[in-house]
Design an enzyme around this catalytic site. Sequence first.
Site, mmCIF file in Angstrom:
data_model
loop_
_atom_site.group_PDB
_atom_site.id
_atom_site.type_symbol
_atom_site.label_atom_id
_atom_site.label_comp_id
_atom_site.label_asym_id
_atom_site.label_seq_id
_atom_site.Cartn_x
_atom_site.Cartn_y
_atom_site.Cartn_z
ATOM 1 N N CYS A 454 -35.083 -18.933 11.328
ATOM 2 C CA CYS A 454 -35.469 -17.868 10.395
ATOM 3 C C CYS A 454 -36.583 -17.005 10.986
ATOM 4 O O CYS A 454 -36.709 -15.828 10.637
ATOM 5 C CB CYS A 454 -35.901 -18.457 9.063
ATOM 6 S SG CYS A 454 -37.183 -19.722 9.204
ATOM 7 N N HIS A 827 -40.788 -21.566 6.224
ATOM 8 C CA HIS A 827 -39.635 -20.664 6.290
ATOM 9 C C HIS A 827 -40.143 -19.227 6.376
ATOM 10 O O HIS A 827 -41.191 -18.890 5.832
ATOM 11 C CB HIS A 827 -38.777 -20.852 5.034
ATOM 12 C CG HIS A 827 -37.578 -19.956 4.963
ATOM 13 N ND1 HIS A 827 -36.562 -20.005 5.894
ATOM 14 C CD2 HIS A 827 -37.238 -18.978 4.078
ATOM 15 C CE1 HIS A 827 -35.638 -19.103 5.571
ATOM 16 N NE2 HIS A 827 -36.034 -18.470 4.484
#
Length: 996
Positions: A454, A827
Amino acid sequence: MDKILEAVVMSSYPNNVKQGLVRRVIEASKQPMDSEQCWSMLELSTKLYLTGDTKYKREVGKEVLEVYGHYHPEEFEEFFNVRFLLSLLQEGYGPLGKRSHYVLDYIQLGLQFVLESPSANSIFSLLRIEVLRKVCERPSPKQCAKISRLLTQHPQCIPTGKHQLLFCQQLIRCIGHFQCVSEGEEEIMEFLEQVNKVSSLLQRIWRTQTSTILPSLKELFTIISSTEEQEAPSNALASVVQFVPLELMDGVIRNLTNDDSITDVQMMMAIGRMIDWVSWPLGKNIDKWIVALLKGLAAVKKFSILIEVTLSKIEKVFSKLLYPIVREGALSVLQYMLLSFQHSHEAFHLLLPHIPRLVASLKKEDSNSAASSLEQLAELIHCMFFRFSGFPDLYEPVLEAIKALPIPNEDRIKHLLGQNAWTSQKNELACFYPRLASKSETGKIGLINLGNTCYMNSIIQSLFMASDFRHSVLNLTEGNSQPLMTKLQWLFAFLEHSQRPAISPESFLSASWPPWFTPGAQQDCSEYLKYLLDRLHEEEKTGKRIYQKLKESSLMSQAVEHHYLNKTLIEKMFGGKMMTKIRCLKCLNVSSREEAFTDLSLAFPPSDRNMRGGTSILPVEEIGPQFIEPPEDAGQLTGSPWIKRKAPMAADPAALPMLVETLGFQEPGEAANPLSGSDVGVDKAKDPLLAFGEQACAPKDSRSVPDLINYFLSPERLTAENKYHCEKCASLQDAEKVAELTEGPHYLILTLLRFSFDPRTMKRKKILDNVSIPVVLKLPILVAPEETGEVCRCGKDSAAPGSGFVSVVYDLCSVVVHSGISSESGHYYCYSRECTDTVPHGQPRDGGPKPATDKQLDFEIQWYLFNDTRVSFSSFESVSNVTSFFPKDTAYVLFYRQRPGRQSCLLHEALAEAGRLHGEPALHKDLMEAISKDNILYLQEQEKEARNRAAYISALPKSPLWWRDLDRDKDDDSSSGGCSPAAGGGGSGSFHGLVF
């Protein structure tokens, strides 16, 4: 005597009179009498018991039978013979069409009086055969319960040997056909009691003959996995599973999941029907069996089954949390389904619309069960927030609903997620992610997460949304001797033109992978961005050196020569320059060094530093949302809010300090009103956009991006161990060091240095401070005195007379957010919008004002949220508030785009001439062909997947609509009692909906 009794029972005398006469007859029956008289009385009592049309008549018949069984055993044994019983069981009793329903009750009543008779074994043998036959005829739940009562009371009648196993299997098939035809609560309770009696008989048999358990379970699985049944088997089968010893669970599950004869469709049908059993209110351990089978399927990597079943059933399981009687089991199944479904956010997101309503219902219930479930549900939701961060707009209502509930710590969350994951190998689930049916409604394309990538996806999307950079990359010609840039061009082209909802950046990842990164581990997106830009820059510089050698051979044309002599694309787009000056505090000599940068790394000042009152030489401030209007006259500086904050350095008279103003809302053509503190230079009552402006401004005690830039530009004292070696003094001296921006980049990249090394824990910790982000930023750039005229001609915003500084305006275009508390975990996702010049074609680029009708409020430009494969519409409000709602979600890397001005006017003109900034560049032939072929391939894949999915979906068991439970709760606030969605009891309709 039989005639007298019959006449009394059939008479119209009052009941008390009849009861007295019947009592006399019964007392007389206890006396010795001849065999013929006994038979007559037994025939009459049998008739009354089996065909009596009132309860009173049947009770009289029962009482007479019991008297004759006790006082006339020989006559009773002779009457209650095998032939008579066979006739009762096979032909029934009574007129055709009105056969008695009490035959089994009658036999159970009579058996107690013949247990010691010589004919007992013959009767038992007969009943063993007949009960098996009866069960094979699929009797009603009521008749089946009577058989179970008979066999429970007289286990000698239970079939033996092979017939016993057959009996168990047929009894299970019988249960599979049970249906409750009434919705009345009494009838439902009676039905549940009947089912419990039948399943208890199975338990009794299994206890005495354990060899029948596994074949019985195999029959059960055959029933629930069948794809040929027109009607789904009854949920009453759940009652069978509760009695299977748990010590057999591992072996049973292992055999099922490793049986090659069971197809995926059959397995999916079976587990889907088992999940429906959470509705069964009397089942014990059902949730354990469901979870065990789900885990067994994960162990053999049957992920396609798990995905389909989870997505089709999770909402129904969730709705059962409304009912206290099944809540514990439903919550257990829900926890595993959610915690194991870690490859995609789909399952969790299906529940988002229903969570606030359920939480409100549980709070209203105010019971121990509801309180416990709320805490477990909140823990589960926070686990999902942690695993699938990056959806602040979707999560906000849920977070509001559970804000008063306890929040688990990160160790607990990681433990739960690690304990329940289907597999530790993310690549095993790669082919199942994403399950996206079509392109996002935004028209944008997502990037597939290849295993903690990510960090790359958010950077790529931010670079892609930098439209000037994107157009330049897409405009590159073939054979440019830049392999990494070519791969980026291909990736951008697919993001622009692919029909897929998300594409895989695998090829670009392998080409741009920093060699020190650990595969599969989370990385620092800022570190990746720096490496990527440096690689692209060095690659192009290498091409220029090749050009120099070719030029010496005179093998290149002048046009190509001009192309190669320019700056690299990275320098044009992201390159800026900064002057570092060090002044010796003894001799006041100033040494300076200019260096290039592609990003500014902004440290957080000490907590005791007053940011708003800092001593920055070059203060930076933000501009609220406004109409984008360049000044009519760059020299119009009357009433300018520039004020001096610090005396200029000696020997540097040009470096006069300046304060950059913060602009409020203004009408087109009006001068900007400077802001002082929180005072806005407009009439609050007349400005409908004021609320947005106030919201966009930071609280007084919080930090802002201008604060961090001011701290970056503030003078730094070099003393003690950090003294400066002054060449003029030829010794170490105290000094003052300051940085000044001398050239603003076209795209300004700001990295907020949130990660610092903690020597106590030996780990990098994260600074979670909320930092307000201005949508428009003014940055002071130091210019040489001879450039002042150029400043005015190019329409620079403003420059203080003789100051040497010019104010460069930047618009926010991307924000990369890190969710988590460590750089090694968490994330990344990003907010982005396309910032382009709004000058119409043919508009003179002389810095003059544009008509208000051609302008757009800068906060009205559409924002997008890029979170790996998911792309959605968003807003600047979401960008501003994300950390307020989710404290671990903090802005990390910011992209700002410079508005046209002195330093960028030539670049803007060149970009406008090349692509007009609004038209997409034409791609070269090979690239267009590759995209076209991939789009065709995608359509073919979609067709194939649709066919396969149709087969899977058609195999899923039909079940009542799950949302009726939630809708019932919403509409019926007055319900109360044991089985209602509220405190426990309630209407019969709600109970029927629960069970069936």
